[in-house]
Enzyme design. Structure first.
Site, PDB file in Angstrom:
ATOM      1  N   SER A  71       0.841  -1.198   0.000  1.00  0.00           N
ATOM      2  CA  SER A  71       0.000   0.000   0.000  1.00  0.00           C
ATOM      3  C   SER A  71       0.871   1.241   0.000  1.00  0.00           C
ATOM      4  O   SER A  71       1.931   1.268   0.648  1.00  0.00           O
ATOM      5  CB  SER A  71      -0.883   0.029   1.244  1.00  0.00           C
ATOM      6  OG  SER A  71      -1.559   1.269   1.331  1.00  0.00           O
ATOM      7  N   TYR A 103      -1.908  -1.680  10.385  1.00  0.00           N
ATOM      8  CA  TYR A 103      -1.995  -1.845   8.928  1.00  0.00           C
ATOM      9  C   TYR A 103      -0.665  -1.495   8.273  1.00  0.00           C
ATOM     10  O   TYR A 103      -0.174  -2.213   7.393  1.00  0.00           O
ATOM     11  CB  TYR A 103      -3.127  -0.963   8.385  1.00  0.00           C
ATOM     12  CG  TYR A 103      -3.377  -1.102   6.893  1.00  0.00           C
ATOM     13  CD1 TYR A 103      -4.021  -2.235   6.374  1.00  0.00           C
ATOM     14  CD2 TYR A 103      -2.989  -0.103   6.005  1.00  0.00           C
ATOM     15  CE1 TYR A 103      -4.259  -2.363   5.013  1.00  0.00           C
ATOM     16  CE2 TYR A 103      -3.223  -0.220   4.642  1.00  0.00           C
ATOM     17  CZ  TYR A 103      -3.866  -1.348   4.150  1.00  0.00           C
ATOM     18  OH  TYR A 103      -4.095  -1.467   2.792  1.00  0.00           O
TER      19      TYR A 103
END
Ligand SMILES: NC(=O)c1ccc[n+]([C@@H]2O[C@H](COP(=O)([O-])OP(=O)(O)OC[C@H]3O[C@@H](n4cnc5c(N)ncnc54)[C@H](O)[C@@H]3O)[C@@H](O)[C@H]2O)c1
Length: 278
Positions: free
Chosen positions: A156, A169
């Site tokens: 990401s 995350y």
């Protein structure tokens, strides 16, 4: 002639969003798809997860476009479930040439000292351990086949910029980047390449939900998608709020193809210029 004629691609998190888009893209260029999804529910994930109907819709779209797909339910946290779908896929299509480790979840944003043990466990288990499971389930068959191959892992852009209040995350997505680099060394003698993509925001269920609108607009009481889009547009030098799933799929298809035959161990941002924004 498709770039992936005669190839087989294993894709996790295929029921919707980017996973579905990757399946459609690789199938459109000739790949047979082994697609699986956990269809899980999580107490810690504040948006709805994919259902069997979503997975059926992916199958329908791939087949309607003339592609071949074997689908099933498998949770990336459970290695035996992935082993089972991998075995079925190999029996059906004869091997695996491409892996796309795409499945992932997002949790609520909060400062790291307020993160619950369950939130930490869920996101690390799915986004980090799940990638290890997915790649490990496929690698032995790819190595034994001796034909090389390509593995693409979804990281990401949030891990490149270290977005605030998302520490579990970010830990998971930064972790997969390091793990991918080490795996690249293990796989290189077998002519198997592995790379990461790093998408910025993509308008899937992962982003199109109240949790994300609140993250991007903490000062608004009930922020809307338009409010979030305005903030995101401001983050991106190229002036768009998000990329589309098909943009991530184009990067996956490139890295999976022979055009990228000498590329391994890299992180490819698809991020509207975010990584190097002033
Ligand atoms: N949407 C974004 O803005 C964005 C940006 C960067 C990276 N990502 C990453 O992209 C990937 C795809 O996300 P998306 O945007 O398509 O979101 P999504 O929520 O639409 O898709 C994720 C898929 O993963 C599946 N999944 C969840 N837990 C699973 C498990 N335990 N086992 C197997 N499958 C499971 C879900 O059922 C779903 O089908 C994720 O890894 C996500 O972290 C998303």
């Amino acid at each position: 002639m498709g770039r992936f004629d005669g190839k087989v691609a294993l894709i996790s998190g295929v029921a919707r969003g980017q996973g579905r888009s990757h399946a459609l893209r690789l199938a459109s260029e000739g790949a047979a798809i082994i697609g699986f999804d956990g269809l899980c529910t999580y107490d810690t994930v504040p948006y709805k997860q994919a259902t069997q109907d979503d997975l059926d819709e992916t199958v329908k779209q791939v087949e309607n476009a003339g592609g071949r797909i074997l689908s099933g339910r498998a949770d990336v946290r459970k290695r035996d479930e992935i082993d089972s779908i991998v075995a079925k896929g190999i029996a059906e299509f004869g091997g695996i040439d491409i892996v796309v480790a795409n499945a992932g979840i997002g949790i609520n944003s909060r400062p790291f000292w307020e993160v619950s043990q369950q939130e930490w466990d869920d996101v690390i288990d799915v986004c980090l351990m799940g990638v290890w499971h997915t790649v490990s389930a496929a690698a032995p068959a790819m190595i034994a086949a001796g034909k090389g191959g390509s593995i693409v892992v979804t990281a990401s852009a949030a891990a490149i910029k270290a977005a605030p209040q998302l520490s579990p995350y970010i830990a998971a997505k930064t972790g997969v980047i390091g793990m991918m680099r080490s795996m690249a060394n293990d796989l290189a003698p077998h002519k198997i390449r592995i790379n990461c993509i790093a998408p910025t925001a993509v308008p899937t269920d992962f982003v199109l939900n109240d949790r994300l609108y609140q993250i991007f607009c903490p000062d608004k009481e009930n922020p809307t998608v338009e409010d979030a889009a305005a903030i995101l547009r401001g983050h991106h030098p190229l002036g768009e709020p998000w990329i589309q799933p098909s943009d991530a799929s184009a990067a996956v298809a490139f890295l999976a193809s022979d055009e990228a035959r000498y590329i391994s161990g890299i992180l490819l941002p698809i991020d509207l210029g975010l990584s190097f924004a002033w």
